[in-house]
Design an enzyme around this catalytic site. Structure first.
Site, short mmCIF file in Angstrom:
data_model
loop_
_atom_site.label_atom_id
_atom_site.label_comp_id
_atom_site.label_asym_id
_atom_site.label_seq_id
_atom_site.Cartn_x
_atom_site.Cartn_y
_atom_site.Cartn_z
CG HIS A 72 -2.00 -1.71 0.79
ND1 HIS A 72 -3.11 -0.61 1.03
CD2 HIS A 72 -1.86 -2.50 1.53
CE1 HIS A 72 -3.76 -1.53 1.13
NE2 HIS A 72 -2.76 -3.12 1.63
CG ASN A 145 -7.28 -4.03 1.11
OD1 ASN A 145 -7.64 -3.06 1.22
ND2 ASN A 145 -7.66 -5.36 0.86
CG HIS A 336 -1.97 -1.24 14.91
ND1 HIS A 336 -2.90 -2.80 14.30
CD2 HIS A 336 -1.32 -1.12 16.31
CE1 HIS A 336 -2.20 -3.62 15.40
NE2 HIS A 336 -1.54 -3.16 16.37
CE1 TYR A 359 -2.00 -4.68 9.46
CE2 TYR A 359 -2.32 -2.85 8.54
CZ TYR A 359 -3.20 -4.15 8.11
OH TYR A 359 -3.21 -4.70 7.24
FE1 HDD Z 1 -2.86 -5.30 5.60
C1 HDD Z 1 -1.00 -1.65 5.11
C2 HDD Z 1 -5.49 -3.05 4.02
C3 HDD Z 1 -4.25 -7.78 5.08
C4 HDD Z 1 0.08 -6.43 6.84
N1 HDD Z 1 -3.17 -3.05 5.03
C5 HDD Z 1 -2.33 -1.86 4.65
C6 HDD Z 1 -3.24 -0.82 4.05
C7 HDD Z 1 -4.38 -1.57 4.01
C8 HDD Z 1 -4.27 -2.95 4.65
C9 HDD Z 1 -5.75 -0.37 3.58
C10 HDD Z 1 -2.68 0.91 3.88
C11 HDD Z 1 -3.13 1.71 5.23
C12 HDD Z 1 -2.44 2.85 4.96
O1 HDD Z 1 -3.02 3.22 4.48
O2 HDD Z 1 -1.52 3.33 5.37
N2 HDD Z 1 -4.67 -5.69 4.40
C13 HDD Z 1 -4.88 -5.30 4.50
C14 HDD Z 1 -6.80 -5.70 4.40
C15 HDD Z 1 -5.95 -7.19 4.65
C16 HDD Z 1 -4.48 -6.85 4.90
C17 HDD Z 1 -7.97 -5.63 4.46
C18 HDD Z 1 -7.11 -8.22 4.72
C19 HDD Z 1 -7.98 -8.36 5.11
N3 HDD Z 1 -2.00 -6.66 6.36
C20 HDD Z 1 -2.60 -7.88 5.59
C21 HDD Z 1 -2.05 -8.97 6.22
C22 HDD Z 1 -1.06 -8.23 6.65
C23 HDD Z 1 -1.09 -6.86 6.46
C24 HDD Z 1 -2.92 -10.68 6.75
C25 HDD Z 1 0.41 -9.43 7.68
C26 HDD Z 1 0.54 -9.77 8.18
N4 HDD Z 1 -1.11 -4.08 6.13
C27 HDD Z 1 -0.37 -4.87 6.11
C28 HDD Z 1 1.92 -3.73 6.92
C29 HDD Z 1 1.07 -2.52 5.94
C30 HDD Z 1 -0.53 -3.07 5.95
C31 HDD Z 1 2.97 -4.34 6.45
C32 HDD Z 1 2.34 -1.63 4.93
C33 HDD Z 1 1.84 -0.41 6.34
C34 HDD Z 1 0.95 -0.29 6.73
O3 HDD Z 1 0.53 -1.93 7.08
O4 HDD Z 1 1.29 0.34 8.14
O5 HDD Z 1 1.87 -3.86 8.20
#
Ligand code: HDD
Length: 693
Positions: A72, A145, A336, A359
């Site tokens: 993202h 999402n 988060h 997160y």
């Molecule tokens: Fe995630 C970012 C949505 C599964 C780990 N995620 C991130 C963002 C969104 C989502 C909208 C961007 C937030 C922003 O605008 O800063 N993610 C989802 C949805 C998931 C999902 C709807 C499933 C239902 N994500 C998911 C899993 C993991 C992550 C299973 C790890 C175990 N996601 C992350 C992250 C991020 C992230 C690596 C990258 C940047 C951040 O968190 O702040 O932690």
């Protein structure tokens, strides 16, 4: 907005520093005499290390980038507020969901997933839809999402999935695209992805606008009311403007013409006061109904069909303010899924449980230490008191001798809060079992809901899904991977797999398709709201255009909240039939058909000749036609449509193609403009696709 509603804005205002006739200074407040030259020995001489102003300026510049989000990375944010229609006290004690007098400030960030920070907006991808509510009880983040399911069932597979979709390791190609071998290899080897892939191959992955896409919390969460009773809940955002997608060919062209297409659209809508609105919907399940479905409600690759568990609309989010500074707000906002308030809790969904770790962890690298909650955009409006101290970039100055609990020296300050006074208490769910690395058998069905999605689509949407598969797999080099994907999707729908196979030179697989779980009309975009409001029209004209016609058209468009750009052969003001000059916003050189929802050609002999003298004019109209857009022409304008092949339909029976409106001199008037606006409201005239097949 009253004072109470403005708390977050006021908090942010305290950090805003506006330069207004101020003196230029160093970071130490020293006034700077010369910002044009470094300190040298003579005008041509070497620069001297002593130049502290140069060193400070350069050091800051050298460190102005932070790591982009690991997923993202590309996103765009806006401020807004949430209002509740009716109290949800029956289900939850969360104050912002029970007190209808509140206007809860919030910040939203929309994003793509795979691309880097500088990638294009219009790639085929899931869109992130993250909302941070600044509630009186603390920040609540709904990190969702624009699709209601996910690729995988257990968070432990997230790094694998992301490695597969990101550009390939040897050369970091392709950027922001799933059309490559490792992604499809992952899909073919991990069939739990099947349902989500159907969504990603559909128009849902190509939103016309952030303002025109749904949002979903994806997981099953838990509501807890004042009596401590729990309910399962799923969250939805429903856009007031309906759900609409671009055309694949168009998205690729926009990626070059305007990589900022979606963010520009959101920014302009808010600047113009066309505040995007999304209604909050909830699906509620009683705890005793946990096992009454043919899927597991803890499985994030499954949705609850709206026809079985209706979505109740309970409130509205309005996005009404753009950021002052992209970096300070949109880049530094840290969401988060674990930021929660009393009345909302988690479930044992194994994808959600893993997210709860990731997160906070990721912000430590991205935002450089544990104090990112103190960054203005992340600060809650609720007061923060605890015994956390120190760390990189600590802003708060905590006076006092104690920083531990329990203490006697400060009378045990800050004090714990009992649950009945607002202290967060985790839901006391009874759990028992053996520690085991396994997945429940109830997660085993990977295909029935994928099949439901396919069978719920209109024929047009189905043909777009097939084309998407053919494109994506057409870019896969490994024939073995291509074939395996066909084998997997033959378990979703035989017809689908056959059509994919034909396009990519694979062999259709027979006789294994899952029965669809049901049909869910709510999954089709064709069933959503239609309106012309906030759409964009290119009005093409040349010298001698009929002033009265164009003025009346622009008035009618404005009344329907449709915006218009005058597009002419160049940017020189164009003279109308009564001598009035109109200033074009775009020329045929700067404008691109893909950036508009509709085209209007105002026809007068001389003006049409002028437009036709540039070959780009016919290309402009032809492209709009090929992308199923509304096209109108008056008088001689029909000659331009003819040059663009936009006036004969495929059947050749003389009828106008769908969505092409023509008016002779005598027909130009209010009712023609109304028909034009009604046609724009259709979004696209998809039937042209079937007409031309
Ligand atoms: Fe995630 C970012 C949505 C599964 C780990 N995620 C991130 C963002 C969104 C989502 C909208 C961007 C937030 C922003 O605008 O800063 N993610 C989802 C949805 C998931 C999902 C709807 C499933 C239902 N994500 C998911 C899993 C993991 C992550 C299973 C790890 C175990 N996601 C992350 C992250 C991020 C992230 C690596 C990258 C940047 C951040 O968190 O702040 O932690």
């Amino acid at each position: 907005m009253n004072e109470k509603d403005n708390v977050k804005q006021k908090q942010l205002d305290a950090y805003r520093v506006k330069d207004n006739g101020e003196a230029l200074t160093t970071n130490q407040g020293l006034r700077v005499e010369d910002d044009e030259h470094s300190l040298k020995v003579g005008p041509r001489g070497p620069t001297i290390m002593e130049d502290f102003h140069f060193r400070e300026k350069m050091t800051h510049f050298d460190h102005e980038r932070i790591p982009e989000r690991v997923v993202h990375a590309r996103g765009f944010g806006a401020h807004g507020e949430f209002e509740l229609y009716e109290s949800l006290a029956k289900y939850t004690k969360a104050k912002f969901l029970t007190d209808t007098s509140l206007r809860t400030p919030l910040f939203v960030r929309f994003s793509t997933v795979a691309g880097s920070r500088g990638s294009s907006d219009t790639v085929r991808d899931v869109r992130g839809f993250a909302v941070k509510f600044y509630t009186e009880e603390g920040n609540y983040d709904l990190v969702g999402n624009n699709m209601p399911v996910f690729f995988i069932q257990d968070a432990v597979k997230f790094p694998d999935f992301i490695h597969a979709v990101k550009p390939e390791p040897p050369n970091e190609i392709p950027q922001a695209s799933s059309a490559h071998d490792t992604f499809w290899d992952f899909v073919s080897m991990n069939t739990e992805t099947a349902h989500m892939i159907m969504w990603v191959m559909s128009g849902r992955a190509l939103p016309r606008s952030f303002r025109m896409m749904e949002g979903f919390g994806v997981h099953t969460f838990r509501f807890v009311n004042e009596e401590g009773k729990g309910h399962f809940v799923k969250f939805h955002w429903k856009p007031k403007l309906g759900v609409h997608s671009l055309v694949w060919d168009e998205t690729q062209k926009i990626a070059g013409k305007d990589p900022d297409f979606n963010r520009r659209d959101l920014w302009h809508a808010i600047e113009h006061g066309d505040y995007p609105e999304f209604e909050l919907g909830i699906q509620i399940l009683k705890e005793e109904d946990e096992f009454s479905f043919d899927f597991d409600i803890l499985d994030s690759t499954k949705l609850w069909p709206e026809e079985i568990v209706p979505v109740q609309i309970v409130g509205k989010m309005t996005l009404n303010r753009n950021t002052d500074n992209f970096f300070a707000e949109t880049e530094q906002v840290a969401f988060h899924v674990g930021n929660i308030v009393p009345g909302i809790d988690f479930t044992n969904d194994p994808l959600l449980q893993g997210r709860l770790f990731s997160y906070t962890d990721t912000q430590l690298t991205r935002l450089g230490g544990p104090n990112f909650a103190e960054i203005p955009i992340n600060r809650p409006i609720a007061p923060v008191h605890n015994n956390q101290r120190d760390g990189m970039h600590r802003m708060t100055i905590n006076p006092g001798q104690t920083s531990y609990h329990k203490n006697s020296l400060a009378n045990n300050d800050p004090a714990q809060v009992p649950a009945n006074k607002g202290g967060y208490r985790h839901y006391e769910e009874k759990v028992e079992g053996r520690k085991i690395k396994a997945r429940s058998n109830s997660f085993d069905d990977h295909f029935s809901q994928a099949s439901m999605f396919w069978h719920s689509m209109s024929p047009i949407e189905q043909s777009q899904i097939v084309d998407a598969f053919r494109f994506e797999l057409g870019k896969v080099m490994s024939k073995q991977v291509r074939q395996r994907v066909v084998d997997v999707f033959s378990q979703v729908a035989e017809g689908l797999a056959e059509q994919i196979a034909v396009g990519i030179g694979a062999t259709p697989t027979k006789g294994v398709a899952a029965a669809p779980a049901a049909i869910s009309p709510a999954l089709s975009m064709m069933t959503k709201t239609k309106t012309a409001a906030t759409r964009k029209v290119a009005v093409m004209l040349g010298t001698g255009y009929r002033t009265a016609e164009v003025q009346a058209l622009l008035k009618a468009l404005t009344a329907a909240k449709v915006t218009a750009d005058i597009v002419a052969i160049n940017l020189v003001p164009v003279r109308g039939d009564d001598g009035t000059l109109i200033e074009p916003q775009q020329s045929l050189l700067t404008a691109a058909s893909v950036l508009y929802d509709a085209v209007y050609v105002s026809g007068e002999a001389q003006g049409v000749d002028e437009l036709l003298s540039d070959i780009a004019s016919a290309g402009f109209v032809r492209e709009a036609f090929q992308h199923y857009k509304t096209i109108a022409a008056t008088g001689d304008g029909v000659r331009l449509l003819a040059a663009a092949d936009a006036v004969h339909d495929a059947r050749g029976d003389g009828a106008h193609p769908i969505g092409v409106l023509l008016a002779g001199q005598e027909d130009i008037g209010a009712s023609f403009f109304t028909s034009f606006i009604e046609a724009i409201a259709q979004h696209r005239h998809w039937d042209r696709l079937l007409q031309n097949r």
